[in-house]
Design an enzyme around this catalytic site. Structure first.
Site, mmCIF file in Angstrom:
data_model
loop_
_atom_site.group_PDB
_atom_site.id
_atom_site.type_symbol
_atom_site.label_atom_id
_atom_site.label_comp_id
_atom_site.label_asym_id
_atom_site.label_seq_id
_atom_site.Cartn_x
_atom_site.Cartn_y
_atom_site.Cartn_z
ATOM 1 N NE ARG A 1 1.789 58.876 34.336
ATOM 2 C CZ ARG A 1 1.341 57.623 34.266
ATOM 3 N NH1 ARG A 1 1.049 56.964 35.379
ATOM 4 N NH2 ARG A 1 1.192 57.023 33.099
ATOM 5 C CE LYS B 1 7.346 57.662 28.761
ATOM 6 N NZ LYS B 1 6.037 57.039 29.098
ATOM 7 N N GLY C 1 -2.195 58.724 20.527
ATOM 8 C CA GLY C 1 -2.295 57.296 20.788
ATOM 9 C C GLY C 1 -1.398 56.457 19.909
ATOM 10 N N GLY D 1 -3.530 47.197 29.861
ATOM 11 C CA GLY D 1 -4.639 46.637 29.118
ATOM 12 C C GLY D 1 -4.672 45.120 29.256
ATOM 13 N NE ARG E 1 41.616 64.969 37.121
ATOM 14 C CZ ARG E 1 41.794 66.077 36.416
ATOM 15 N NH1 ARG E 1 41.218 66.213 35.229
ATOM 16 N NH2 ARG E 1 42.559 67.054 36.869
ATOM 17 C CE LYS F 1 45.415 67.089 33.007
ATOM 18 N NZ LYS F 1 45.803 67.643 31.647
ATOM 19 C CB ALA G 1 55.416 62.365 50.272
ATOM 20 C CB ALA H 1 63.454 66.898 49.937
#
Length: 460
Positions: free
Chosen positions: A14, A21, A84, A146, A335, A353, A382, A425
């Site tokens: 299912r 599962k 079972g 049950g 990261r 990184k 920047a 720069a």
């Protein structure tokens, strides 16, 4: 001593998945991984996992993710046909020939059991010298479970599977949680006698109750602990329950959650007092957040350590460390084992990184710093990037204390800037720069007065 058997052989049709599962994720762990972790506090002498469908994957997942020294060496037993629960436990007969203690049976798809619940079950079993003790719960909607029928002393008189119940029996709301503690020698004598006398033609472990005495029921305090996973909806329900537990515990411990419904926190996360978690924030894995820090809104922290009095705004941090009194974001990405010191700023649209940034250094805007080491009080202008990849290998960039890069600088690795270096720069730096230097690495600006683009006849 207690041995544990975990039933993990089924496919779980299912779930509509090729994955077994029990290997579906619930937060930071698989379903069966959570069941395994719940056993630690009872200190079992043996843990046997009964596998079937893609058992090699189940085995590998468990062995690869065990990080608790208190778990004994896992044993794996194959159930080639899934006939079972009784048939599954029958597979243990050759492996427990000399075993004379108690066997705790758990389901690999019932992941929310608390360790204290298992302790209560085992203690009740031992104190009453039961042949079997069954965990039960009173569900508001017991459909699919049950039913357990008991006398006034909680001695079990009958167990009937839901599909086999009469209309009158279905009015009993006490259900079987599928968790048992048996005296193994008594159970071992009964197992060969089981018959598949039911609609499913399966061997039910619950049928052993007819041959064991005494059998007692123990009601779980919180019926949500016994939620089983059969489909994706069940998985989502279990996650909601887990999140409610986690968030309630942290709010009781002094953490502020601005909008708990929009926040997720793995149960492997550690938070200190006076942490504030803003809406739409998700904290996962082995993450820690220091006292007084503010995380979010809109942030993801995964397997990372955040110091005290630090803020993380609209940012993603994974597998990294950020020290105290530092500001991250908005829209920063850390990261790959990056490390940021104290009193730093990693600002708007900056990516780190595998970078190390020492105390009181800033990269405020639009930069990529990969495979880089920055000293103290460095200022990154920047648009600065470290060009760390030559198409084959990654290379390292080192920037000394108090150095500064101008806007739109490119540092082509491998390269080292000494201390107190200023990069003009727009420079492209390809060679090492010694201490106390100004480096200008760009073409001289040319201005030609009176120059104008000639117009062609076609464009008038």
């Amino acid at each position: 001593m207690v041995a544990v058997a975990i039933l993990a052989a089924g496919r779980g049709t299912r779930m509509k998945s090729d994955l077994p599962k029990v290997l579906h994720q619930l937060g930071s762990s698989t379903l069966v991984g959570r069941v395994l972790e719940s056993c630690v506090s009872i200190q079992p002498s043996r843990i046997i996992v009964i596998v079937g469908y893609r058992g090699d994957l189940v085995q590998k997942s468990l062995l690869d993710n065990i990080d608790n020294d208190n778990i004994p060496t896992l044993e794996f037993v194959e159930q080639t046909e899934q006939l079972g629960t009784g048939h599954a436990i029958q597979q243990l007969l050759p492996y427990l020939k000399e075993f004379s203690e108690d066997l705790l049976v758990l389901n690999g798809d019932v992941p929310l059991l608390r360790p204290e619940t298992l302790k209560q079950l085992i203690n009740t079993h031992k104190e009453n010298q039961n042949s079997a003790t069954i965990l039960t719960a009173n569900l508001p909607n017991p459909k699919g479970y049950g039913r357990i029928f008991c006398d006034t002393s909680n001695i079990v008189t009958q167990i009937v599977e839901d599909r086999d119940c009469t209309a009158a029996q279905k009015k009993n709301y006490r259900v079987n949680a599928g968790v048992y503690c048996f005296k193994w020698p008594a159970l071992a004598q009964i197992l060969p006698q089981l018959k598949p006398n039911n609609d499913q033609q399966e061997y039910y472990l619950t049928d052993t109750v007819n041959f064991l005495n005494p059998v007692m029921a123990v009601d779980v305090n919180d019926y949500q602990e016994i939620v089983g996973i059969n489909d994706r909806k069940h998985l989502a329900t279990a996650y909601e329950i887990l999140q409610m537990r986690v968030k309630d515990d942290w709010m009781a411990a002094g953490v502020t959650l601005i909008d708990p419904d929009s926040i997720t926190i793995d149960d492997t996360v550690l938070l200190q007092r006076d942490v504030i978690i803003e809406p739409q924030t998700h904290i996962r894995g082995r993450s820690t957040i220091g006292a007084g820090s503010r995380i979010g809104p809109g942030s993801l922290i995964e397997n990372s350590q955040i110091g005290k009095n630090t803020s993380v705004l609209y940012s993603v941090i994974s597998d990294s460390v950020v020290a105290d009194h530092t500001r991250i974001g908005p829209y920063a990405h850390l990261r790959g084992d990056s490390q940021v010191g104290s009193h730093c700023r990693i600002g708007n649209f900056v990516e780190l990184k595998k970078a190390t940034v020492a105390d009181r250094s800033n990269a405020a805007h639009l930069s990529y710093l990969g495979d880089a080491t920055l000293g103290e009080k460095v200022n990154v202008g920047a648009g600065t990037i470290t060009a760390n990849y030559d198409g084959v290998k990654k290379h390292h960039t080192k920037i000394g204390d108090r150095s500064k890069t101008g806007s739109n600088s490119v540092l082509v690795a491998p390269v080292t800037l000494g201390e107190d270096v200023t990069v003009a720069a727009g420079s492209v730096v390809t060679k090492d720069v010694e201490d106390d230097s100004l480096v200008i690495a760009r073409s001289r600006q040319l201005v030609r007065k009176g120059w104008r683009l000639k117009q062609s006849e076609d464009n008038g």
